[in-house]
Design an enzyme around this catalytic site. Structure first.
Site, PDB file in Angstrom:
ATOM      1  N   ARG A 116      44.267 -13.041  18.154  1.00  0.00           N
ATOM      2  CA  ARG A 116      43.820 -13.562  16.848  1.00  0.00           C
ATOM      3  C   ARG A 116      44.982 -14.034  15.991  1.00  0.00           C
ATOM      4  O   ARG A 116      46.107 -13.578  16.144  1.00  0.00           O
ATOM      5  CB  ARG A 116      43.156 -12.424  16.058  1.00  0.00           C
ATOM      6  CG  ARG A 116      41.804 -12.060  16.515  1.00  0.00           C
ATOM      7  CD  ARG A 116      41.075 -11.320  15.412  1.00  0.00           C
ATOM      8  NE  ARG A 116      41.470  -9.916  15.253  1.00  0.00           N
ATOM      9  CZ  ARG A 116      41.145  -9.183  14.204  1.00  0.00           C
ATOM     10  NH1 ARG A 116      40.462  -9.721  13.187  1.00  0.00           N
ATOM     11  NH2 ARG A 116      41.502  -7.915  14.137  1.00  0.00           N
ATOM     12  N   ASN A 154      40.051  -9.530  24.251  1.00  0.00           N
ATOM     13  CA  ASN A 154      39.010  -9.583  23.214  1.00  0.00           C
ATOM     14  C   ASN A 154      38.149 -10.837  23.330  1.00  0.00           C
ATOM     15  O   ASN A 154      38.602 -11.844  23.879  1.00  0.00           O
ATOM     16  CB  ASN A 154      39.676  -9.569  21.835  1.00  0.00           C
ATOM     17  CG  ASN A 154      39.909  -8.152  21.340  1.00  0.00           C
ATOM     18  OD1 ASN A 154      39.054  -7.298  21.451  1.00  0.00           O
ATOM     19  ND2 ASN A 154      41.093  -7.927  20.796  1.00  0.00           N
ATOM     20  N   ASP A 185      42.257   2.310  19.591  1.00  0.00           N
ATOM     21  CA  ASP A 185      41.541   2.879  18.442  1.00  0.00           C
ATOM     22  C   ASP A 185      41.790   4.394  18.357  1.00  0.00           C
ATOM     23  O   ASP A 185      41.925   4.957  17.268  1.00  0.00           O
ATOM     24  CB  ASP A 185      40.035   2.583  18.557  1.00  0.00           C
ATOM     25  CG  ASP A 185      39.768   1.095  18.624  1.00  0.00           C
ATOM     26  OD1 ASP A 185      40.314   0.362  17.790  1.00  0.00           O
ATOM     27  OD2 ASP A 185      39.024   0.646  19.529  1.00  0.00           O
ATOM     28  N   HIS A 212      34.686  -2.159  20.163  1.00  0.00           N
ATOM     29  CA  HIS A 212      36.051  -2.454  19.705  1.00  0.00           C
ATOM     30  C   HIS A 212      36.077  -3.684  18.798  1.00  0.00           C
ATOM     31  O   HIS A 212      36.682  -4.689  19.123  1.00  0.00           O
ATOM     32  CB  HIS A 212      37.005  -2.637  20.897  1.00  0.00           C
ATOM     33  CG  HIS A 212      38.405  -2.935  20.457  1.00  0.00           C
ATOM     34  ND1 HIS A 212      39.191  -2.006  19.798  1.00  0.00           N
ATOM     35  CD2 HIS A 212      39.153  -4.057  20.531  1.00  0.00           C
ATOM     36  CE1 HIS A 212      40.339  -2.550  19.506  1.00  0.00           C
ATOM     37  NE2 HIS A 212      40.358  -3.793  19.921  1.00  0.00           N
TER      38      HIS A 212
HETATM   39  N1  LIG Z   1      41.520  -4.073  23.457  1.00  0.00           N
HETATM   40  C1  LIG Z   1      42.422  -3.961  22.509  1.00  0.00           C
HETATM   41  O1  LIG Z   1      42.530  -2.904  21.859  1.00  0.00           O
HETATM   42  C2  LIG Z   1      43.328  -5.090  22.187  1.00  0.00           C
HETATM   43  C3  LIG Z   1      43.107  -6.331  22.720  1.00  0.00           C
HETATM   44  N2  LIG Z   1      43.962  -7.367  22.475  1.00  0.00           N
HETATM   45  C4  LIG Z   1      43.665  -8.648  23.125  1.00  0.00           C
HETATM   46  O2  LIG Z   1      44.522  -8.808  24.260  1.00  0.00           O
HETATM   47  C5  LIG Z   1      44.620 -10.205  24.568  1.00  0.00           C
HETATM   48  C6  LIG Z   1      46.061 -10.599  24.843  1.00  0.00           C
HETATM   49  O3  LIG Z   1      46.853 -10.449  23.700  1.00  0.00           O
HETATM   50  P1  LIG Z   1      48.419 -10.837  23.737  1.00  0.00           P
HETATM   51  O4  LIG Z   1      49.070 -10.285  24.937  1.00  0.00           O
HETATM   52  O5  LIG Z   1      48.963 -10.504  22.405  1.00  0.00           O
HETATM   53  O6  LIG Z   1      48.327 -12.421  23.894  1.00  0.00           O
HETATM   54  P2  LIG Z   1      49.454 -13.436  24.440  1.00  0.00           P
HETATM   55  O7  LIG Z   1      48.999 -14.804  24.120  1.00  0.00           O
HETATM   56  O8  LIG Z   1      50.797 -12.994  23.969  1.00  0.00           O
HETATM   57  O9  LIG Z   1      49.421 -13.201  26.016  1.00  0.00           O
HETATM   58  C7  LIG Z   1      48.314 -13.543  26.784  1.00  0.00           C
HETATM   59  C8  LIG Z   1      48.786 -13.871  28.166  1.00  0.00           C
HETATM   60  O10 LIG Z   1      47.633 -14.221  28.932  1.00  0.00           O
HETATM   61  C9  LIG Z   1      48.018 -15.296  29.771  1.00  0.00           C
HETATM   62  N3  LIG Z   1      46.851 -16.001  30.254  1.00  0.00           N
HETATM   63  C10 LIG Z   1      46.109 -16.952  29.650  1.00  0.00           C
HETATM   64  N4  LIG Z   1      45.145 -17.380  30.473  1.00  0.00           N
HETATM   65  C11 LIG Z   1      45.254 -16.648  31.613  1.00  0.00           C
HETATM   66  C12 LIG Z   1      44.553 -16.623  32.820  1.00  0.00           C
HETATM   67  N5  LIG Z   1      43.518 -17.418  33.064  1.00  0.00           N
HETATM   68  N6  LIG Z   1      44.955 -15.752  33.760  1.00  0.00           N
HETATM   69  C13 LIG Z   1      46.003 -14.924  33.542  1.00  0.00           C
HETATM   70  N7  LIG Z   1      46.710 -14.918  32.415  1.00  0.00           N
HETATM   71  C14 LIG Z   1      46.345 -15.776  31.465  1.00  0.00           C
HETATM   72  C15 LIG Z   1      48.943 -16.150  28.925  1.00  0.00           C
HETATM   73  O11 LIG Z   1      49.721 -17.001  29.743  1.00  0.00           O
HETATM   74  C16 LIG Z   1      49.752 -15.086  28.218  1.00  0.00           C
HETATM   75  O12 LIG Z   1      50.906 -14.738  28.955  1.00  0.00           O
HETATM   76  C17 LIG Z   1      43.997 -10.934  23.368  1.00  0.00           C
HETATM   77  O13 LIG Z   1      42.695 -11.353  23.709  1.00  0.00           O
HETATM   78  C18 LIG Z   1      43.947  -9.868  22.300  1.00  0.00           C
HETATM   79  O14 LIG Z   1      42.948 -10.122  21.346  1.00  0.00           O
HETATM   80  C19 LIG Z   1      45.063  -7.203  21.695  1.00  0.00           C
HETATM   81  C20 LIG Z   1      45.339  -5.980  21.137  1.00  0.00           C
HETATM   82  C21 LIG Z   1      44.481  -4.835  21.290  1.00  0.00           C
HETATM   83  O1  LIG Z   2      42.885  -6.993  16.218  1.00  0.00           O
HETATM   84  C1  LIG Z   2      43.054  -7.715  17.226  1.00  0.00           C
HETATM   85  O2  LIG Z   2      42.745  -8.898  17.298  1.00  0.00           O
HETATM   86  C2  LIG Z   2      43.657  -7.070  18.421  1.00  0.00           C
HETATM   87  C3  LIG Z   2      42.959  -5.808  18.655  1.00  0.00           C
HETATM   88  O3  LIG Z   2      41.906  -5.748  19.240  1.00  0.00           O
HETATM   89  C4  LIG Z   2      43.472  -4.630  17.972  1.00  0.00           C
HETATM   90  O4  LIG Z   2      44.635  -4.609  17.521  1.00  0.00           O
HETATM   91  O5  LIG Z   2      42.713  -3.666  17.856  1.00  0.00           O
END
Ligand SMILES: NC(=O)C1=CN([C@@H]2O[C@H](COP(=O)(O)OP(=O)(O)OC[C@H]3O[C@@H](n4cnc5c(N)ncnc54)[C@H](O)[C@@H]3O)[C@@H](O)[C@H]2O)C=CC1
Ligand SMILES: O=C([O-])CC(=O)C(=O)O
Length: 349
Positions: A116, A154, A185, A212
């Site tokens: 985000r 997400n 969380d 989440h």
């Molecule tokens: N579940 C949770 O508690 C949390 C979830 N997230 C989510 O995690 C995800 C990733 O966040 P970040 O690492 O900060 O993003 P980022 O943009 O830094 O990294 C994402 C990676 O995914 C790769 N990617 C894109 N398309 C792909 C594909 N088809 N196959 C393999 N890799 C691919 C990109 O090349 C990049 O290296 C986001 O959707 C974010 O919202 C983030 C924080 C907490």
């Molecule tokens: O807030 C976001 O977009 C990433 C996430 O899921 C978290 O930090 O809990």
């Protein structure tokens, strides 16, 4: 199969195996099993992927760390492979190498997808991330149908149903093996409660149930260990802080992404818990799974007993306060909307 390089030092046995070839690498065609777990990290070059890879490389339970991304995987793998821990590291880049990346994996952790920016909801990521998770799940269904899949991408409330529907279509769905990672969380709740009450954060346990995103994140402050009492004012301040903690980070990062470091820690904890479960060390974690814990909704996070088959037991929400029950009730229609969106994305595509 191409072995690109074997990293060795003079006096030590080979520790790391790195492939940066265009064909990727296939190590062995057998399943590693809990004896020598293979963990595949999809999205390994990203903001979460890199520090999560670092933590997984240091996890003594990980025998093989398979890194996959659409870009930059060889560099991350080369870097991690110089760490003197025992996990082998392999690199796989782009769709053509995805099968090899996940083949025989015991645990697959997915932080692939866009994060985000300020002003966005997690659901605003759906249009980009739904397709990413669907396509990854389609290959996992063929290459690693028995793997435990931990989805970080997400909106988790929708991406878990998306992956599940893809696996159902392929005839390999096992609801005990697909998880939405909500550990962050829990980690945050434990940090905030410990800070407020002066507790040891490492010994504070706070279950978080629901989903989440926003109001679906429900910390059960009535069930904190060690037993802790909160005033109504504390509960009404702490609950929304936990629900909005992701947004707090997104705003603080001011356009540079969302939580990565705390998420990496949370993802590594959860992956370690899954592996311990595979090895027969049953343990309890919260995660968003197909569940009958709450009436009227098909996916819900509650404490789960993890074991050799993934989810061994859904432990449910337990005894909750009237305030928490209201939050649970309010989360159900929101979750159902998120779930239906994910399901229809797969069914309509
Ligand atoms: N579940 C949770 O508690 C949390 C979830 N997230 C989510 O995690 C995800 C990733 O966040 P970040 O690492 O900060 O993003 P980022 O943009 O830094 O990294 C994402 C990676 O995914 C790769 N990617 C894109 N398309 C792909 C594909 N088809 N196959 C393999 N890799 C691919 C990109 O090349 C990049 O290296 C986001 O959707 C974010 O919202 C983030 C924080 C907490
Ligand atoms: O807030 C976001 O977009 C990433 C996430 O899921 C978290 O930090 O809990």
């Amino acid at each position: 199969m191409v072995l690109f390089s074997v990293v060795e030092t003079m006096s030590l046995p080979a520790k790391s195996l790195v492939s940066a070839s265009s064909n990727g690498i296939r190590l062995a065609s057998y399943r590693y099993s809990s004896q020598a777990p293979k963990v595949a990290l999809l999205g390994a070059a990203g903001g979460i992927g890199q520090p999560l890879g670092l933590l997984l490389k240091q996890d003594p339970l990980v025998a093989h760390l398979s890194l996959y991304d659409v870009v930059n995987t060889p560099g991350v793998a080369a870097d991690l492979s110089h760490i003197d821990s025992n996990a082998k590291v392999t690199a796989h880049t782009g769709q053509a190498e995805l099968f090899a990346a996940v083949e025989n994996a015991d645990v697959i952790v997915i932080p692939a997808g866009v994060p985000r920016k300020p002003g966005m909801t997690r659901d605003d990521l759906f249009n980009t991330n739904a397709g990413i998770v669907r396509d990854l799940a389609a290959v996992i269904a063929k290459a690693a149908p028995k793997a435990l899949i931990a989805i970080i991408t997400n909106p988790v409330n929708s991406t878990v149903p998306i992956a599940s529907e893809v696996l159902k279509k392929a005839g390999v769905y096992d609801p005990k093996r697909v998880f939405g990672v909500t550990t962050l969380d829990v980690v945050r709740s434990q940090a905030f409660v410990a800070e407020l009450k002066g507790h040891d954060a490492t010994k504070t346990i706070v279950p978080v149930v629901g989903g989440h995103a926003g109001i679906t994140i429900i910390p059960l402050l009535s069930q904190v260990t060690p037993a802790t009492t909160f005033t109504e004012a504390e509960i009404s301040k702490l609950t929304p802080r936990i629900q909005d903690a992701g947004t707090e980070v997104v705003n603080a990062k001011a356009g540079a992404g969302s939580a990565t470091l705390s998420m990496a820690l949370a993802g590594a904890k959860f992956a370690n818990a899954l592996i311990r479960g595979l090895k027969g060390q049953k343990n309890v974690q919260c995660a968003y799974v197909a569940s009958n814990a709450v009436n009227g909704v098909e996916y819900f996070s509650t404490p789960l007993e993890l074991g050799p088959n993934g989810v061994e037991k859904i432990l449910g929400v337990g005894k909750v306060s009237a305030f928490e029950q209201k939050l649970i009730d309010a989360s159900v229609p929101e979750l159902n909307k998120n779930i239906a969106k994910g399901v229809s994305f797969v069914k309509g595509n």
